[in-house]
Motif scaffolding. Structure first.
Motif, PDB file in Angstrom:
ATOM      1  N   GLY A   1       0.409  -1.150   0.483  1.00 35.92           N
ATOM      2  CA  GLY A   1       0.208  -0.078   0.130  1.00 35.92           C
ATOM      3  C   GLY A   1       0.644   1.991   0.300  1.00 35.92           C
ATOM      4  O   GLY A   1       0.257   2.511  -0.275  1.00 35.92           O
ATOM      5  N   SER A   2       2.298   1.463   0.167  1.00 42.36           N
ATOM      6  CA  SER A   2       2.951   2.150  -0.071  1.00 42.36           C
ATOM      7  C   SER A   2       3.258   2.894  -1.618  1.00 42.36           C
ATOM      8  O   SER A   2       2.849   1.818  -2.452  1.00 42.36           O
ATOM      9  N   PHE A   3       3.558   3.658  -1.695  1.00 42.44           N
ATOM     10  CA  PHE A   3       4.119   3.982  -2.797  1.00 42.44           C
ATOM     11  C   PHE A   3       5.024   3.020  -3.335  1.00 42.44           C
ATOM     12  O   PHE A   3       5.343   3.605  -4.654  1.00 42.44           O
ATOM     13  N   LEU A   4       5.251   2.569  -2.819  1.00 44.21           N
ATOM     14  CA  LEU A   4       7.186   1.487  -3.475  1.00 44.21           C
ATOM     15  C   LEU A   4       6.822   0.226  -3.691  1.00 44.21           C
ATOM     16  O   LEU A   4       6.696  -0.359  -3.899  1.00 44.21           O
ATOM     17  N   SER A   5       4.748  -0.481  -3.180  1.00 45.28           N
ATOM     18  CA  SER A   5       4.120  -1.135  -3.348  1.00 45.28           C
ATOM     19  C   SER A   5       2.906  -0.699  -3.640  1.00 45.28           C
ATOM     20  O   SER A   5       1.661  -1.699  -3.019  1.00 45.28           O
ATOM     21  N   PRO A   6       2.206  -0.396  -4.261  1.00 41.23           N
ATOM     22  CA  PRO A   6       0.719   0.256  -4.240  1.00 41.23           C
ATOM     23  C   PRO A   6      -0.161  -0.781  -4.993  1.00 41.23           C
ATOM     24  O   PRO A   6       0.892  -1.730  -5.551  1.00 41.23           O
ATOM     25  N   SER A   7      -1.486  -0.003  -5.456  1.00 37.85           N
ATOM     26  CA  SER A   7      -2.323  -1.317  -5.037  1.00 37.85           C
ATOM     27  C   SER A   7      -2.608  -1.521  -6.935  1.00 37.85           C
ATOM     28  O   SER A   7      -1.618  -0.426  -7.605  1.00 37.85           O
TER      29      SER A   7
END
Length: 231
Positions: A75-81
């Motif tokens: 859910g971070s901008f390094l592991s987005p949806s």
């Protein structure tokens, strides 16, 4: 990042085992912008940094990461949806991950921190280029001026070909003097690129470092941020 989002890294090294943990816990949630980065982008940046830091010619493959654990919060901008926009993740965020990793190792100061993507065109053509900047200085060397560094692998179109094939005049392509950070070893200077369009054109630029300048290291001065885009 320029919008205030934080890229957070806790680096844990075990010299006895030869292992490392890159923990990005604390990185800000995904954004509505387009620079969210799939996990593969962060992994590639970590591999790149490790290959730069280790004084051995390591083959570029997944085995490089056998002793390395990379923790990226979902859910971070390094592991987005799956629905997040990610077109800028590879060209902006990968550079910022690289800066953070190299700073954590105290290896060198920050670079220009993005690939400075310029696009223009109309209904008949499209053109895309990336504009270089300055590399950060290190413990024993000055940064390099006017170059694409770290996660980039592009070259600029020759000015003669550029003007021959597109409705443009290239008035200036030069070093942006004194834009690199000051210090015992100076950071590399950025670039100035002035383009005149000979007919109505739609122009877009995808870049960072307009708000937060590239940081210096060990009391070295920060580099210059983007001045402005004018056309």
């Amino acid at each position: 990042m320029d919008d205030g989002s934080v890229l957070h890294l806790k680096l844990t090294l075990d010299a006895n085992k030869g292992e490392a943990i890159f923990d990005f816990k604390g990185t800000s949630p995904e954004v509505y912008g387009n620079w969210n980065a799939p996990e593969a982008v962060t992994t590639a940046a970590v591999i790149y940094c490790l290959r730069c830091l280790v004084d051995v010619d390591i083959p570029l493959n997944q085995g490089c990461l056998a002793p390395v654990k990379i923790l990226i919060p979902k859910g971070s901008f390094l592991s987005p949806s799956d629905t997040a926009a990610v077109v800028g993740g590879n060209v902006l965020t990968s550079q910022r991950v690289t800066d953070v990793v190299l700073m954590a190792f105290q290896a060198c100061a920050c670079s220009q921190g993005c690939m400075n993507n310029l696009t223009f065109g109309d209904d008949t053509f499209g053109y895309y280029e990336t504009i270089g900047g300055g590399c950060g200085a290190g413990p024993t060397w000055d940064g390099t001026c006017g170059i694409q560094c770290h996660m980039t692998n592009t070259r600029m179109t020759d000015p003669e070909i550029f003007e021959q094939r597109y409705p443009v005049h290239l008035h200036k392509f030069s070093i942006r003097e004194n834009s690199g950070g000051s210090g015992l070893h100076r950071g590399g200077d950025g670039l100035v690129r002035e383009i005149e369009f000979r007919r109505p054109i739609v122009v877009s630029i995808l870049s960072e470092r307009r708000v937060h300048a590239p940081r210096g290291l060990k009391e070295g001065g920060n580099g210059g941020s983007w001045c402005k885009l004018s056309y």
